[in-house]
Design a protein around this motif. Structure first.
Motif, PDB file in Angstrom:
ATOM      1  N   THR A 179       0.288  18.517  13.307  1.00 41.45           N
ATOM      2  CA  THR A 179       0.190  17.723  12.085  1.00 41.45           C
ATOM      3  C   THR A 179      -1.099  16.917  12.199  1.00 41.45           C
ATOM      4  OG1 THR A 179       1.302  15.787  13.000  1.00 41.45           O
ATOM      5  CG2 THR A 179       2.713  17.489  12.000  1.00 41.45           C
ATOM      6  N   ILE A 180      -1.531  16.322  11.106  1.00 41.18           N
ATOM      7  CA  ILE A 180      -2.736  15.481  11.151  1.00 41.18           C
ATOM      8  C   ILE A 180      -2.554  14.340  12.144  1.00 41.18           C
ATOM      9  CG2 ILE A 180      -4.023  13.747   9.815  1.00 41.18           C
ATOM     10  CD1 ILE A 180      -5.037  16.533   9.396  1.00 41.18           C
ATOM     11  N   GLU A 181      -1.346  13.818  12.228  1.00 42.96           N
ATOM     12  CA  GLU A 181      -1.081  12.716  13.161  1.00 42.96           C
ATOM     13  C   GLU A 181      -1.355  13.129  14.598  1.00 42.96           C
ATOM     14  OE1 GLU A 181      -0.607   9.202  14.591  1.00 42.96           O
ATOM     15  OE2 GLU A 181      -0.585   9.579  12.427  1.00 42.96           O
ATOM     16  N   ASP A 182      -1.112  14.398  14.935  1.00 42.57           N
ATOM     17  CA  ASP A 182      -1.386  14.889  16.293  1.00 42.57           C
ATOM     18  C   ASP A 182      -2.881  14.800  16.611  1.00 42.57           C
ATOM     19  OD1 ASP A 182       1.295  15.571  16.816  1.00 42.57           O
ATOM     20  OD2 ASP A 182       1.046  17.497  15.796  1.00 42.57           O
ATOM     21  N   ASP A 214     -10.104  20.183  22.269  1.00 39.05           N
ATOM     22  CA  ASP A 214     -10.833  20.064  23.531  1.00 39.05           C
ATOM     23  C   ASP A 214     -11.765  18.862  23.429  1.00 39.05           C
ATOM     24  OD1 ASP A 214     -12.457  20.224  25.772  1.00 39.05           O
ATOM     25  OD2 ASP A 214     -12.517  22.407  25.767  1.00 39.05           O
ATOM     26  N   LYS A 215     -11.453  17.787  24.146  1.00 42.78           N
ATOM     27  CA  LYS A 215     -12.245  16.557  24.042  1.00 42.78           C
ATOM     28  C   LYS A 215     -13.697  16.774  24.459  1.00 42.78           C
ATOM     29  CE  LYS A 215     -10.721  14.801  28.564  1.00 42.78           C
ATOM     30  NZ  LYS A 215     -11.974  14.837  29.301  1.00 42.78           N
ATOM     31  N   ASN A 216     -13.946  17.797  25.304  1.00 46.77           N
ATOM     32  CA  ASN A 216     -15.312  18.080  25.755  1.00 46.77           C
ATOM     33  C   ASN A 216     -16.055  19.047  24.838  1.00 46.77           C
ATOM     34  OD1 ASN A 216     -15.076  16.470  28.119  1.00 46.77           O
ATOM     35  ND2 ASN A 216     -13.843  18.089  29.033  1.00 46.77           N
ATOM     36  N   ASN A 261     -18.047  13.139  17.193  1.00 43.19           N
ATOM     37  CA  ASN A 261     -16.881  13.991  17.426  1.00 43.19           C
ATOM     38  C   ASN A 261     -16.357  14.559  16.116  1.00 43.19           C
ATOM     39  OD1 ASN A 261     -16.147  13.854  20.400  1.00 43.19           O
ATOM     40  ND2 ASN A 261     -16.455  11.688  19.915  1.00 43.19           N
ATOM     41  N   LEU A 262     -16.364  15.892  16.018  1.00 41.96           N
ATOM     42  CA  LEU A 262     -16.045  16.591  14.775  1.00 41.96           C
ATOM     43  C   LEU A 262     -14.693  17.286  14.853  1.00 41.96           C
ATOM     44  CD1 LEU A 262     -19.500  18.389  14.295  1.00 41.96           C
ATOM     45  CD2 LEU A 262     -18.840  16.131  13.451  1.00 41.96           C
ATOM     46  N   TYR A 320      -4.642  12.438  19.337  1.00 35.64           N
ATOM     47  CA  TYR A 320      -5.502  13.032  20.373  1.00 35.64           C
ATOM     48  C   TYR A 320      -6.832  12.280  20.449  1.00 35.64           C
ATOM     49  CZ  TYR A 320      -7.981  16.626  23.065  1.00 35.64           C
ATOM     50  OH  TYR A 320      -8.704  17.303  24.034  1.00 35.64           O
ATOM     51  N   ALA A 321      -7.408  11.983  19.306  1.00 36.93           N
ATOM     52  CA  ALA A 321      -8.684  11.236  19.280  1.00 36.93           C
ATOM     53  C   ALA A 321      -8.507   9.848  19.884  1.00 36.93           C
ATOM     54  CB  ALA A 321      -9.203  11.137  17.848  1.00 36.93           C
ATOM     55  N   ASP A 322      -7.379   9.201  19.597  1.00 35.02           N
ATOM     56  CA  ASP A 322      -7.118   7.865  20.144  1.00 35.02           C
ATOM     57  C   ASP A 322      -6.911   7.922  21.650  1.00 35.02           C
ATOM     58  OD1 ASP A 322      -7.352   6.523  17.765  1.00 35.02           O
ATOM     59  OD2 ASP A 322      -5.205   6.529  17.316  1.00 35.02           O
ATOM     60  N   GLU A 323      -6.098   8.869  22.090  1.00 36.37           N
ATOM     61  CA  GLU A 323      -5.773   8.969  23.519  1.00 36.37           C
ATOM     62  C   GLU A 323      -7.007   9.248  24.371  1.00 36.37           C
ATOM     63  OE1 GLU A 323      -2.784  11.961  23.703  1.00 36.37           O
ATOM     64  OE2 GLU A 323      -1.153  10.618  23.073  1.00 36.37           O
TER      65      GLU A 323
END
Length: 804
Positions: free
Chosen positions: A516-519, A496-498, A450-451, A523-526
């Motif tokens: 922000t980077i935290e977003d 887009d996770k897909n 995932n990039l 997103y990657a965690d969620e």
């Protein structure tokens, strides 16, 4: 005879119940001899439990009960459930008056769900002129008096079943209630979790059935739960032993007890999909043709108990005390692991038994606490168990290392005595990611990378197009699925996770959001994204401040941005420490030589102990083109510079190239690869811009390019014959000391030399070492251009996927 078992989702109103009737009718038309075992319909069992809870707390429950009755009758007005509904009314009324209920009462309540289900199917079949016989399994299966999880009494049960089927056989379809039974006092009992499967399995055993067909809502057993792992694949065939492992370790499509009666009589079990019943499903037999890892199973709703104490080291009987105390309270232990350096034991119990288990153990070890032999008993509640069925220790390092790389640290793990299953306890919030990581590692399915790409200008945009264009081929050839889940500029990000598609530019404009980077981390965690790589194609110093945060949250780094490697040496060291602590990689091959393998070569030489004594060369493709052309052609300097600008070889403001800082940063990066602690201030830079032209707007400078002609005409004319101009970086001195000498300067070199023969916008690097003496290692090639740099970044990404 075949025994067909249908689960609750298969029997739900609408398509489900209609399809079940179609399947049975189809088999009857084919003259198949069948017996049908049914669960309660849809969410009936959960609904009844919910109403029971409300009644026990004297809360209003009638509205929910009425809704339950309405669902059962919806579309089936001719069915008479008066007796079952009256039974429920009386039971709930009694519970409401008492304010409590026993397991015996609960079994009576829940049993009505199966009775309603079987009565309905029986009548629907009869309406289609099929000989169907409602069979209440309470008259067949006789159990002990353990309400809620009763154990069958085999001899009595088998006698009843054979007697009943002798009376009702041939073309008659016996429609049997699953899950429920009765004890020797004729009181209703239930067979526990997934009890309907157990009922079907017992009937198959007693009747020596040809096959047990378990109809569910999926096409069989998968390599992992498809709801948790999208890439999960169906398993065509399993052995009973493998299925038993899967069942024990939480495959909710099976129950461990279901397998045993089938093994005794060697009766095949086929897992089928009610809604795709022509699919052959998964067949479970005595043997399996294929060896190796079969599936990932998950146990949820569990807790981890840890008991620790130095004073217990070497003491005999500690384990026996633990398990005896738990067994006395009927608390089952599933996964166990022990440590020895500080005596400790960890084990997994059902979540709803965890507090009771802790209390029991505190009582058992009360005197040991006083002696300080036991230091603590703790509960880790939010955990799940992943079991790799078929995994042995010889190859376990692969999934384990992949987990660590993705910052999933197992809290406990063990393997079975046979070595054919390994179980890991992980934090619940890491379950999805852990499953996807392990699944991608152990099965021949493309590993998803995932990039998140930051910066989509010339280099970044070209990189995205390169990835999208070649991703299909890479997946086919390398089993790597490159998924760009984030593309960001300084203001907006597209998520887009897909994965993004070829319309990503328009999508950023239309769907991009401020961030922000935290977003992006969140997103990657969620979405439980694994194998994360952040790619920095900006030229921003501000963005490099995000590197630490990204690394801490599981991202490897790839960068064409040189800034991070040329900030203070303290930052340089801190970033390396952060990478080491988090077992992350940072690749930046394009920082110096665009697509040339320069940094990797220097790293390899340095790590092998080769003493590098000097590195010099033409570091800038832009300035290479400028001075190669100017040296070889009789043209004005301004004219050649304008040509370089027009061809896109320079930055929009060419002073960014002409000032020499870019070459200085590249030289500093190489110095630091040799463990030198130089700072940017140590680089001696020959600024090619006359002092009077260094300030002001870019446009103003571009209008005064002619002012450069006299300066460089003079430099050109003062050269020796057959010499050419080159703008070089030079790292020299005693490079075994703390710092080296770093010079960036315009030099005149013989046209016949390696530097003098460079053409076009090529870069060239000469690496001098102690072993090679005066003969340098020469690396030469394209040193500028978005396509070349993007291809170099792409190469770093692929190197990271292989390291993973």
């Amino acid at each position: 005879m075949k025994v067909l078992k249908f689960g609750g989702k298969s029997l739900a109103n609408g398509k489900g119940i209609r399809t079940v009737i179609e399947i049975i009718e189809d088999k009857v038309k084919k003259d198949e001899k069948i017996t049908v075992v049914l669960s309660a319909r849809g969410n009936t069992t959960d609904e009844l439990e919910g109403i029971l809870e409300k009644a026990s707390k004297s809360k209003p429950y009638q509205e929910q009960l009425d809704a339950f009755k309405k669902y059962q009758l919806d579309g089936f007005k001719s069915i008479d459930f008066t007796q079952e509904f009256e039974t429920l009314d009386k039971l709930f009324e009694g519970v409401s008056l008492l304010g409590d209920y026993s397991k015996r009462i609960k079994d009576q309540v829940l049993s009505q769900g199966e009775v309603i289900s079987a009565k309905l199917v029986t009548q629907l079949l009869q309406e289609k002129n099929i000989k169907a016989n409602f069979t209440d399994s309470r008259s067949l299966i006789i159990t002990d008096a353990q309400f809620g999880d009763a154990q069958p009494l085999d001899k009595l049960s088998k006698k009843n079943v054979i007697s009943h089927f002798n009376k009702h056989n041939g073309s008659t379809v016996n429609v049997v209630t699953g899950f429920i039974a009765s004890n020797t006092n004729n009181e209703t009992t239930t067979l526990g979790r997934n009890g309907s499967n157990y009922t079907a399995s017992l009937l198959a055993n007693y009747l020596e059935a040809e096959e047990l067909q378990n109809f569910t809502h999926v096409n069989g057993i998968y390599t992992a739960n498809p709801d948790l792992v999208p890439d999960a694949r169906k398993i065509e065939k399993l052995s009973f032993a493998e299925a038993n492992e899967l069942a024990y370790f939480g495959a909710n499509i099976l129950h461990a007890k279901t397998i045993i009666p089938l093994i005794e009589k060697n009766i095949p079990l086929r897992i089928l999909n009610t809604f795709d019943y022509k699919n052959k499903g998964t067949l479970i037999t005595a043997t399996s043709n294929e060896k190796g890892i079969k599936s990932l199973s998950v146990l949820e709703h569990v807790a981890l108990i840890n008991l620790e104490g130095r004073g217990l080291l070497g003491k005999v009987g500690v384990d026996a005390r633990i398990f005896r105390a738990l067994a006395h309270k009927n608390i089952s232990v599933s996964i166990i692991s022990q440590g020895s350096s500080e005596r400790g034991i960890g084990f997994v119990v059902e979540a709803n038994k965890a507090k009771e288990a802790k209390t029991v153990l505190e009582q058992e070890f009360e005197s040991d606490f006083h002696k300080r032999d036991v230091s603590g008993i703790s509960i880790e509640e939010n955990v799940s168990v992943i079991s790799i069925i078929g995994q042995d220790l010889s190859t376990f390092h692969k999934p384990y290392n992949a987990l660590i790389k993705n910052q999933v640290i197992p809290l406990l793990f063990n393997n079975t005595v046979t070595g054919a299953t390994i179980s890991l306890v992980v934090k619940k919030e890491q379950l999805h990611r852990a499953l996807n990581v392990i699944h991608g590692e152990i099965f021949e399915i493309a590993k998803k990378i995932n990039l998140a790409i930051f910066g989509h200008g010339l280099v970044g945009g070209t990189l995205i197009e390169q990835i999208l264009k070649s991703s299909e081929q890479i997946e086919k050839r390398k089993k790597i699925n490159l998924n760009i889940f984030a593309v960001a500029n300084s203001k907006k990000v597209l998520l887009d996770k897909n994965g993004i598609n070829e319309h990503w530019k328009n999508s950023i404009d239309e769907k991009g959001i401020s961030y922000t980077i935290e977003d992006i981390v969140r997103y990657a965690d969620e979405h439980h994204l694994e194998n994360l790589i952040a790619i920095d194609n900006t030229a921003s110093e501000a963005f490099t401040a995000n590197y630490m945060h990204l690394v801490e949250h599981g991202f490897d780094l790839v960068s064409s941005n040189k800034v991070a490697n040329t900030l203070s040496f303290d930052f340089y060291k801190e970033l390396r420490k952060k990478l080491e602590d988090n077992q992350k990689q940072y690749l930046y091959e394009t920082n110096v030589g665009a697509g040339l393998p320069l940094i990797d070569t220097i790293k390899l030489l340095h790590l092998s102990g080769e003493n590098i004594t000097r590195i010099k060369g033409v570091f800038s493709g832009s300035l290479s083109y400028l001075f190669n052309t100017y040296s070889n052609e009789n043209r004005l300097f301004s004219e050649v510079l304008q040509e370089a600008i027009d061809k896109g070889f320079t930055e929009p403001d060419p002073r960014e190239d002409l000032c020499g800082n870019d070459v200085g940063r590249k030289l500093l990066i190489l110095a630091r690869e040799l463990d030198l602690s130089n700072e940017f201030e140590d680089v001696n830079i020959h600024n090619l811009i006359p002092e009077g032209l260094r300030q002001g707007e870019a446009q103003e400078f571009l209008e005064k390019l002619d002012n450069l002609n006299l300066v460089y005409q003079k430099v050109k004319e003062e050269q020796k014959p057959n010499h050419v101009l080159r703008y070089i970086g030079d790292l020299w001195g005693d490079l075994s000391k703390e710092k080296g000498n770093l010079d960036v300067k315009l030099v005149s070199v013989p046209q016949s030399s390696a530097l003098g023969q460079v053409k076009g916008s090529d870069s060239i690097f000469e690496i001098y070492t102690e072993s090679y003496g005066d003969q340098p290692i020469v690396i030469q090639g394209a040193g500028a251009g978005a396509a070349v740099t993007a291809r170099g970044v792409f190469g770093d990404i692929l190197r990271l996927t292989e390291k993973g």
